[in-house]
Design a protein around this motif. Structure first.
Motif, PDB file in Angstrom:
ATOM      1  N   CYS A 135       0.802  -1.228   0.000  1.00 36.95           N
ATOM      2  CA  CYS A 135       0.000   0.000   0.000  1.00 36.95           C
ATOM      3  C   CYS A 135       0.835   1.279   0.000  1.00 36.95           C
ATOM      4  O   CYS A 135       0.302   2.368  -0.234  1.00 36.95           O
ATOM      5  CB  CYS A 135      -0.968   0.009   1.177  1.00 36.95           C
ATOM      6  SG  CYS A 135      -0.160   0.136   2.783  1.00 36.95           S
ATOM      7  N   GLY A 136       2.123   1.183   0.280  1.00 37.24           N
ATOM      8  CA  GLY A 136       2.984   2.353   0.280  1.00 37.24           C
ATOM      9  C   GLY A 136       2.953   3.154   1.577  1.00 37.24           C
ATOM     10  O   GLY A 136       3.618   4.181   1.695  1.00 37.24           O
ATOM     11  N   LYS A 137       2.168   2.705   2.560  1.00 31.91           N
ATOM     12  CA  LYS A 137       2.046   3.409   3.834  1.00 31.91           C
ATOM     13  C   LYS A 137       3.349   3.316   4.632  1.00 31.91           C
ATOM     14  O   LYS A 137       4.006   2.286   4.640  1.00 31.91           O
ATOM     15  CB  LYS A 137       0.891   2.783   4.626  1.00 31.91           C
ATOM     16  CG  LYS A 137       0.644   3.371   5.973  1.00 31.91           C
ATOM     17  CD  LYS A 137      -0.562   2.678   6.605  1.00 31.91           C
ATOM     18  CE  LYS A 137      -0.269   2.380   8.044  1.00 31.91           C
ATOM     19  NZ  LYS A 137      -1.315   1.608   8.677  1.00 31.91           N
ATOM     20  N   GLU A 138       3.734   4.420   5.277  1.00 30.94           N
ATOM     21  CA  GLU A 138       4.915   4.436   6.141  1.00 30.94           C
ATOM     22  C   GLU A 138       4.573   3.748   7.463  1.00 30.94           C
ATOM     23  O   GLU A 138       3.506   3.976   8.019  1.00 30.94           O
ATOM     24  CB  GLU A 138       5.351   5.871   6.418  1.00 30.94           C
ATOM     25  CG  GLU A 138       5.776   6.640   5.184  1.00 30.94           C
ATOM     26  CD  GLU A 138       7.124   6.202   4.646  1.00 30.94           C
ATOM     27  OE1 GLU A 138       8.010   5.885   5.457  1.00 30.94           O
ATOM     28  OE2 GLU A 138       7.276   6.171   3.416  1.00 30.94           O
ATOM     29  N   PHE A 139       5.491   2.903   7.971  1.00 32.32           N
ATOM     30  CA  PHE A 139       5.271   2.249   9.260  1.00 32.32           C
ATOM     31  C   PHE A 139       6.594   2.034   9.964  1.00 32.32           C
ATOM     32  O   PHE A 139       7.663   2.145   9.363  1.00 32.32           O
ATOM     33  CB  PHE A 139       4.504   0.928   9.105  1.00 32.32           C
ATOM     34  CG  PHE A 139       5.272  -0.167   8.394  1.00 32.32           C
ATOM     35  CD1 PHE A 139       5.943  -1.135   9.120  1.00 32.32           C
ATOM     36  CD2 PHE A 139       5.307  -0.226   7.009  1.00 32.32           C
ATOM     37  CE1 PHE A 139       6.638  -2.144   8.487  1.00 32.32           C
ATOM     38  CE2 PHE A 139       6.002  -1.226   6.364  1.00 32.32           C
ATOM     39  CZ  PHE A 139       6.661  -2.185   7.099  1.00 32.32           C
ATOM     40  N   THR A 140       6.506   1.760  11.277  1.00 31.08           N
ATOM     41  CA  THR A 140       7.678   1.580  12.127  1.00 31.08           C
ATOM     42  C   THR A 140       7.690   0.154  12.660  1.00 31.08           C
ATOM     43  O   THR A 140       6.653  -0.396  12.994  1.00 31.08           O
ATOM     44  CB  THR A 140       7.617   2.548  13.322  1.00 31.08           C
ATOM     45  OG1 THR A 140       7.473   3.866  12.812  1.00 31.08           O
ATOM     46  CG2 THR A 140       8.872   2.472  14.157  1.00 31.08           C
ATOM     47  N   SER A 141       8.877  -0.426  12.745  1.00 33.46           N
ATOM     48  CA  SER A 141       9.036  -1.760  13.311  1.00 33.46           C
ATOM     49  C   SER A 141      10.156  -1.714  14.337  1.00 33.46           C
ATOM     50  O   SER A 141      11.207  -1.126  14.090  1.00 33.46           O
ATOM     51  CB  SER A 141       9.375  -2.754  12.209  1.00 33.46           C
ATOM     52  OG  SER A 141       9.690  -4.006  12.767  1.00 33.46           O
ATOM     53  N   TYR A 142       9.926  -2.349  15.502  1.00 27.86           N
ATOM     54  CA  TYR A 142      10.954  -2.412  16.541  1.00 27.86           C
ATOM     55  C   TYR A 142      11.638  -3.770  16.488  1.00 27.86           C
ATOM     56  O   TYR A 142      10.986  -4.803  16.583  1.00 27.86           O
ATOM     57  CB  TYR A 142      10.330  -2.225  17.925  1.00 27.86           C
ATOM     58  CG  TYR A 142       9.870  -0.821  18.173  1.00 27.86           C
ATOM     59  CD1 TYR A 142      10.756   0.133  18.631  1.00 27.86           C
ATOM     60  CD2 TYR A 142       8.557  -0.457  17.946  1.00 27.86           C
ATOM     61  CE1 TYR A 142      10.354   1.430  18.852  1.00 27.86           C
ATOM     62  CE2 TYR A 142       8.141   0.831  18.165  1.00 27.86           C
ATOM     63  CZ  TYR A 142       9.040   1.775  18.620  1.00 27.86           C
ATOM     64  OH  TYR A 142       8.626   3.050  18.838  1.00 27.86           O
ATOM     65  N   ARG A 156      11.203  -6.203   7.710  1.00 28.82           N
ATOM     66  CA  ARG A 156       9.774  -6.137   7.415  1.00 28.82           C
ATOM     67  C   ARG A 156       9.529  -5.532   6.049  1.00 28.82           C
ATOM     68  O   ARG A 156      10.241  -4.622   5.628  1.00 28.82           O
ATOM     69  CB  ARG A 156       9.035  -5.295   8.456  1.00 28.82           C
ATOM     70  CG  ARG A 156       9.012  -5.853   9.828  1.00 28.82           C
ATOM     71  CD  ARG A 156       7.725  -6.453  10.323  1.00 28.82           C
ATOM     72  NE  ARG A 156       6.475  -5.905   9.883  1.00 28.82           N
ATOM     73  CZ  ARG A 156       5.599  -5.287  10.659  1.00 28.82           C
ATOM     74  NH1 ARG A 156       5.879  -5.096  11.918  1.00 28.82           N
ATOM     75  NH2 ARG A 156       4.463  -4.885  10.186  1.00 28.82           N
ATOM     76  N   LYS A 157       8.477  -6.006   5.365  1.00 22.74           N
ATOM     77  CA  LYS A 157       8.120  -5.474   4.051  1.00 22.74           C
ATOM     78  C   LYS A 157       6.698  -4.942   4.019  1.00 22.74           C
ATOM     79  O   LYS A 157       6.369  -4.114   3.180  1.00 22.74           O
ATOM     80  CB  LYS A 157       8.261  -6.571   2.998  1.00 22.74           C
ATOM     81  CG  LYS A 157       9.673  -7.050   2.827  1.00 22.74           C
ATOM     82  CD  LYS A 157       9.740  -8.189   1.848  1.00 22.74           C
ATOM     83  CE  LYS A 157      11.167  -8.713   1.814  1.00 22.74           C
ATOM     84  NZ  LYS A 157      11.262 -10.003   1.162  1.00 22.74           N
ATOM     85  N   TYR A 158       5.852  -5.442   4.920  1.00 23.17           N
ATOM     86  CA  TYR A 158       4.437  -5.082   4.904  1.00 23.17           C
ATOM     87  C   TYR A 158       4.034  -4.468   6.238  1.00 23.17           C
ATOM     88  O   TYR A 158       4.530  -4.841   7.286  1.00 23.17           O
ATOM     89  CB  TYR A 158       3.584  -6.328   4.644  1.00 23.17           C
ATOM     90  CG  TYR A 158       3.972  -7.038   3.361  1.00 23.17           C
ATOM     91  CD1 TYR A 158       3.520  -6.580   2.143  1.00 23.17           C
ATOM     92  CD2 TYR A 158       4.793  -8.158   3.390  1.00 23.17           C
ATOM     93  CE1 TYR A 158       3.873  -7.219   0.969  1.00 23.17           C
ATOM     94  CE2 TYR A 158       5.159  -8.804   2.226  1.00 23.17           C
ATOM     95  CZ  TYR A 158       4.701  -8.332   1.016  1.00 23.17           C
ATOM     96  OH  TYR A 158       5.056  -8.965  -0.138  1.00 23.17           O
ATOM     97  N   CYS A 159       3.055  -3.562   6.180  1.00 23.31           N
ATOM     98  CA  CYS A 159       2.611  -2.893   7.399  1.00 23.31           C
ATOM     99  C   CYS A 159       1.662  -3.764   8.211  1.00 23.31           C
ATOM    100  O   CYS A 159       1.549  -3.595   9.417  1.00 23.31           O
ATOM    101  CB  CYS A 159       1.937  -1.562   7.059  1.00 23.31           C
ATOM    102  SG  CYS A 159       0.442  -1.711   6.069  1.00 23.31           S
ATOM    103  N   CYS A 160       0.971  -4.704   7.562  1.00 20.21           N
ATOM    104  CA  CYS A 160       0.024  -5.555   8.267  1.00 20.21           C
ATOM    105  C   CYS A 160      -0.161  -6.872   7.520  1.00 20.21           C
ATOM    106  O   CYS A 160       0.286  -7.022   6.380  1.00 20.21           O
ATOM    107  CB  CYS A 160      -1.320  -4.846   8.438  1.00 20.21           C
ATOM    108  SG  CYS A 160      -2.136  -4.480   6.883  1.00 20.21           S
TER     109      CYS A 160
END
Length: 133
Positions: free
Chosen positions: A106-113, A118-122
């Motif tokens: 989807c191109g949405k920006e997201f954060t991962s700890y 990671r490649k996908y937001c959900c």
């Protein structure tokens, strides 16, 4: 260490003496006293002798907690205090450096700890991108 020694240490600890002071009085090493207190949960506990209940304080607000013998020791006075305490600790406890990504679907920006791959937001974006026909 005999049971009378342990009771003596317990009484000194309840009176507010430090590990070092108890060690000087009893002749045992400071680490022995510390270990005994830790094993028997004597560190931050006061006993209310009138009704045999243990008194401690809430980790968040500091209000006094009444503990019943034979039950698990309470650390917070309420769920509200527990949530507030953990929410305040979130930034400090168990968080590695954040990684910033753009979702492949989807191109949405997201954060991962803690996960730099990671490649996908959900999960939804993962299934849509991987299994589209």
């Amino acid at each position: 260490m005999t049971s009378t020694d342990k009771n003596e240490v317990w009484q000194m600890r309840l009176s507010g003496m430090s590990y070092r002071q108890i060690a000087e009085v009893t002749g045992f090493s400071k680490n022995t006293i510390k270990s005994l207190c830790r094993r028997n949960k004597m560190r931050e506990i006061n006993i209310n002798k009138n009704n045999n209940e243990i008194l401690t304080h809430c980790k968040n607000c500091g209000s006094q907690l009444v503990q019943s013998r034979g039950h698990r020791q309470r650390k917070f006075c309420s769920d509200k205090c527990r949530f507030a305490w953990w929410h305040g600790k979130n930034a400090v406890v168990g968080r590695e450096s954040p990684y910033f990504f753009s979702c492949k679907n989807c191109g949405k920006e997201f954060t991962s700890y803690g996960n730099k791959d990671r490649k996908y937001c959900c999960y939804n974006c993962y299934t849509l991108d991987r299994f589209k026909h």
